[in-house]
Design a protein around this motif. Sequence first.
Motif, PDB file in Angstrom:
ATOM      1  N   ARG A   1       0.727  -1.275  -0.107  1.00 19.69           N
ATOM      2  CA  ARG A   1      -0.062   0.014   0.116  1.00 19.69           C
ATOM      3  C   ARG A   1       0.834   1.036   0.225  1.00 19.69           C
ATOM      4  NH1 ARG A   1      -4.809  -2.521   3.969  1.00 19.69           N
ATOM      5  NH2 ARG A   1      -6.141  -3.274   2.242  1.00 19.69           N
ATOM      6  N   ILE A   2       2.046   1.347   0.410  1.00 16.60           N
ATOM      7  CA  ILE A   2       2.932   2.475   0.540  1.00 16.60           C
ATOM      8  C   ILE A   2       3.562   2.426  -0.809  1.00 16.60           C
ATOM      9  CG2 ILE A   2       5.315   3.192   1.214  1.00 16.60           C
ATOM     10  CD1 ILE A   2       4.676   1.769   3.966  1.00 16.60           C
ATOM     11  N   ASN A   3       3.794   1.374  -1.728  1.00 15.35           N
ATOM     12  CA  ASN A   3       4.157   1.503  -2.868  1.00 15.35           C
ATOM     13  C   ASN A   3       3.155   1.883  -3.827  1.00 15.35           C
ATOM     14  OD1 ASN A   3       6.901   0.883  -2.394  1.00 15.35           O
ATOM     15  ND2 ASN A   3       6.482  -1.425  -2.339  1.00 15.35           N
ATOM     16  N   VAL A   4       1.949   1.642  -3.471  1.00 21.52           N
ATOM     17  CA  VAL A   4       0.811   2.002  -4.396  1.00 21.52           C
ATOM     18  C   VAL A   4       0.617   3.598  -4.076  1.00 21.52           C
ATOM     19  CG1 VAL A   4      -1.796   2.101  -4.867  1.00 21.52           C
ATOM     20  CG2 VAL A   4      -0.454  -0.072  -4.560  1.00 21.52           C
ATOM     21  N   GLY A   5       0.775   3.985  -2.879  1.00 20.04           N
ATOM     22  CA  GLY A   5       0.796   5.410  -2.576  1.00 20.04           C
ATOM     23  C   GLY A   5       1.858   6.315  -3.264  1.00 20.04           C
ATOM     24  N   SER A   6       2.987   5.574  -3.426  1.00 17.81           N
ATOM     25  CA  SER A   6       3.995   6.110  -4.312  1.00 17.81           C
ATOM     26  C   SER A   6       3.524   6.375  -5.622  1.00 17.81           C
ATOM     27  CB  SER A   6       5.222   5.434  -4.209  1.00 17.81           C
ATOM     28  OG  SER A   6       6.132   5.544  -4.945  1.00 17.81           O
ATOM     29  N   GLN A   7       2.634   5.619  -6.323  1.00 14.66           N
ATOM     30  CA  GLN A   7       2.196   5.851  -7.652  1.00 14.66           C
ATOM     31  C   GLN A   7       1.547   7.138  -7.607  1.00 14.66           C
ATOM     32  OE1 GLN A   7      -0.012   2.112  -8.125  1.00 14.66           O
ATOM     33  NE2 GLN A   7       1.613   1.446  -9.661  1.00 14.66           N
ATOM     34  N   GLY A   8       0.964   7.647  -6.705  1.00 11.73           N
ATOM     35  CA  GLY A   8       0.559   9.092  -6.660  1.00 11.73           C
ATOM     36  C   GLY A   8       1.441  10.082  -7.154  1.00 11.73           C
ATOM     37  N   VAL A   9       2.618   9.931  -6.023  1.00 12.46           N
ATOM     38  CA  VAL A   9       3.686  10.646  -6.353  1.00 12.46           C
ATOM     39  C   VAL A   9       4.232  10.590  -7.708  1.00 12.46           C
ATOM     40  CG1 VAL A   9       6.224  11.451  -5.641  1.00 12.46           C
ATOM     41  CG2 VAL A   9       4.253  10.409  -4.005  1.00 12.46           C
ATOM     42  N   GLN A  10       4.541   9.454  -8.292  1.00 10.31           N
ATOM     43  CA  GLN A  10       5.149   9.015  -9.607  1.00 10.31           C
ATOM     44  C   GLN A  10       4.223   9.845 -10.733  1.00 10.31           C
ATOM     45  OE1 GLN A  10       5.097   4.835  -9.887  1.00 10.31           O
ATOM     46  NE2 GLN A  10       5.847   4.656  -7.776  1.00 10.31           N
ATOM     47  N   ILE A  11       2.866   9.493 -10.795  1.00  7.07           N
ATOM     48  CA  ILE A  11       2.284  10.001 -11.746  1.00  7.07           C
ATOM     49  C   ILE A  11       2.236  11.668 -11.626  1.00  7.07           C
ATOM     50  CG2 ILE A  11      -0.267  10.018 -10.939  1.00  7.07           C
ATOM     51  CD1 ILE A  11       1.035   8.342 -14.043  1.00  7.07           C
ATOM     52  N   ALA A  12       2.265  11.950 -10.548  1.00  2.00           N
ATOM     53  CA  ALA A  12       2.138  13.670 -10.284  1.00  2.00           C
ATOM     54  C   ALA A  12       3.296  14.152 -10.832  1.00  2.00           C
ATOM     55  CB  ALA A  12       1.713  13.971  -8.825  1.00  2.00           C
ATOM     56  N   GLU A  13       4.400  13.643 -10.613  1.00  3.06           N
ATOM     57  CA  GLU A  13       5.779  14.099 -10.892  1.00  3.06           C
ATOM     58  C   GLU A  13       5.670  14.209 -12.726  1.00  3.06           C
ATOM     59  OE1 GLU A  13       9.260  15.903 -11.409  1.00  3.06           O
ATOM     60  OE2 GLU A  13       8.413  15.524  -9.302  1.00  3.06           O
ATOM     61  N   ARG A  14       5.424  12.986 -13.074  1.00  6.96           N
ATOM     62  CA  ARG A  14       5.531  12.848 -14.672  1.00  6.96           C
ATOM     63  C   ARG A  14       4.648  13.938 -15.278  1.00  6.96           C
ATOM     64  NH1 ARG A  14       7.577   8.962 -18.032  1.00  6.96           N
ATOM     65  NH2 ARG A  14       8.005   9.711 -19.985  1.00  6.96           N
TER      66      ARG A  14
ATOM     67  N   ALA B   1      -3.026  14.727 -12.503  1.00  5.50           N
ATOM     68  CA  ALA B   1      -2.996  14.311 -13.759  1.00  5.50           C
ATOM     69  C   ALA B   1      -4.015  15.240 -14.719  1.00  5.50           C
ATOM     70  CB  ALA B   1      -3.017  12.864 -13.963  1.00  5.50           C
ATOM     71  N   SER B   2      -5.069  15.329 -13.945  1.00 10.62           N
ATOM     72  CA  SER B   2      -6.192  16.146 -14.680  1.00 10.62           C
ATOM     73  C   SER B   2      -5.871  17.462 -14.788  1.00 10.62           C
ATOM     74  CB  SER B   2      -7.545  15.897 -13.667  1.00 10.62           C
ATOM     75  OG  SER B   2      -8.561  16.836 -14.110  1.00 10.62           O
ATOM     76  N   LEU B   3      -5.106  18.225 -13.892  1.00 12.63           N
ATOM     77  CA  LEU B   3      -4.622  19.584 -14.160  1.00 12.63           C
ATOM     78  C   LEU B   3      -3.599  19.413 -15.249  1.00 12.63           C
ATOM     79  CD1 LEU B   3      -4.161  20.631 -10.468  1.00 12.63           C
ATOM     80  CD2 LEU B   3      -5.625  21.714 -12.086  1.00 12.63           C
TER      81      LEU B   3
ATOM     82  N   ARG C   1      -5.249   8.559 -17.574  1.00 12.07           N
ATOM     83  CA  ARG C   1      -5.651   7.132 -17.512  1.00 12.07           C
ATOM     84  C   ARG C   1      -5.182   6.222 -16.571  1.00 12.07           C
ATOM     85  NH1 ARG C   1      -4.586   4.983 -21.695  1.00 12.07           N
ATOM     86  NH2 ARG C   1      -3.592   6.620 -23.132  1.00 12.07           N
ATOM     87  N   ASP C   2      -3.530   6.355 -16.602  1.00 12.14           N
ATOM     88  CA  ASP C   2      -2.704   5.367 -15.796  1.00 12.14           C
ATOM     89  C   ASP C   2      -3.036   5.704 -14.354  1.00 12.14           C
ATOM     90  OD1 ASP C   2      -1.575   4.286 -17.972  1.00 12.14           O
ATOM     91  OD2 ASP C   2       0.276   5.322 -17.674  1.00 12.14           O
ATOM     92  N   SER C   3      -3.527   7.009 -13.760  1.00 13.07           N
ATOM     93  CA  SER C   3      -3.390   7.386 -12.455  1.00 13.07           C
ATOM     94  C   SER C   3      -4.657   6.759 -11.875  1.00 13.07           C
ATOM     95  CB  SER C   3      -3.465   8.781 -12.274  1.00 13.07           C
ATOM     96  OG  SER C   3      -4.743   9.224 -12.675  1.00 13.07           O
TER      97      SER C   3
END
Length: 579
Positions: A301-314, A406-408, A429-431
């Motif tokens: 779950r921590i690593n999934v939370g990290s996906q929020g960071v990942q997609i936001a950074e990109r 990602a929407s922004l 879409r990925d997010s």
Amino acid sequence: MTYKPATQDQLLAIRANAGIAELAQSERYAAAEPDLVEAIVEGVGQFAAGEWAPLNRIGDLEGAKLENGVVRLPDGFEAAYQAYVEQGWNAIAGSAEHGGQGLPFTLACNVLENLGTANMALNLLPMLSVGAIEALEAHGTDAQKETYLPDLVSGAWSGTMNLTEPQAGSDVGALRTTAHLIEEGEHAGKYRIKGQKIYITWGEHDLAANIIHLVLARLPDAPEGSRGISLFLVPKYHLKDDGTPGARNDVRCVSLEHKLGINASPTCVMSYGDNDECIGELVGAENRGLAAMFTMMNNARINVGSQGVQIAERATQAAVAYALDRVQSARAGAEDRSPVAISEHPDVRRMLLRMRSLTEAMRGLLYYTAGQVDRGDIGEPQAKARAEVLVPMLKAWATDTGIEVASLGIQVHGGMGFVEETGAAQHWRDSRIAPIYEGTNGIQAADLVTRKLGLEDGEALQNLFADIARAAADEPQLMALAGECAAIAKWMREEASLDDRLAGSVPYTAMCAVAVSAWCLMQQYDALDDSNDADRKHAKRVTMRYFLDHIVPEAIGLKASATAGAALLYELDSSVLAA
């Protein structure tokens, strides 16, 4: 667009929020010296940008394909994964006993953050293996550890988690997959597994030499519900006497899901025992499978939370690059009526700053949570409890916020964001999957206001808010938010019904996460006191101030929703909702 790793901001969060220097003072993590930490963060960032990022768009366009029972990935994926294994990135936090480097979980999170920002779909492959490793380390027999962990730790083999079934969804206790003990013959002492699982990420592929499936199933005469579930290890290939993959087990992928995003990640429907010859091994005790599976759930779950960071950074990097390049209209009120880059227009600037502020705040929360996990692993009981309450905040708020960013990003691109050519739509879409898997965000919020609310008689949460309030002595908005979080927790424990708590759980979780994230940004800014980089410190001050002045007040406004109770939700009969 070219992806640039956020190396300096990651190092700042690892130092200021995870407290890597303090972790390195322990015997267990003594190797995590500053030079090594910098080398890892910089090295994996360069690797991710050079090897994985160029495949992100290709993977989205071509996707994974199932051909005659074999999953095919776009060109370049196999070489990129093998390079990842050969360079040792999978083994960062693995135990030295089984070939790992034994470094803090914090640094393993950084590896996955960089790789996921570069290519979220491909990154799901090693991310799932982390969970399999943890489950076997905690519950496997010595023989299972010796047999399976070295190749899982190295990444030569990959792992999966098999929980969900078509009829069960999030109600894992309703599963129907069965396991029967084999009493005689070649496989005596093992089990025949039979059933079907859905939504199995990277359940079939050829990038790794073997796939180790961890499968929840029910033994004959087991208790009903979740109390009667056991965990089994089912390899794609049986092992020969020398430990290398041999004959194929009776397990196959029958179809791939057609998804909104992460197209290059094969999401498989898996069938076990079509020919009644699927052989597995029991992991842990009978009927204790769900507890064993949850061993790996927290870090997953921590690593999934990290996906929020990942997609936001990109998404942020893409939006900034477009806004700097796109020239349109004169700046409002300017004497010079020449068109300017859209980054100069106030509303676009607002969106870009919001994206950056949210991304940096999420990153702080990610590494603060990871650091607490590491502190718990070296014997700090308060840190272990704090990590428990932070996990649902990180998983839920960061993944929801990743969607917002990602929407922004699409909005900054305007009409060009709504068409596929720019790649901005892919980020959104990925997010969208991240708030759903590893326990939906509603389940995370429910966890926070039920089990976590009473952890250490309520002190785990209350101590967290007290720490934030002390740090926020000069920030009245954050102090107010921390106070509201503490007061709502008290109300939920002492006065609210269970329905009332659950009805307010999602906004309450967001309030808590914003409070912690604001504190993390303040820690980062304070850590730059000795920095000679005035521009960097000024930039951090601005993103911190935006968060404190804009995001924190928004979170305070969630109090009404968090405490409104459940009565209104049930005033309409279910049949009326469908009318």
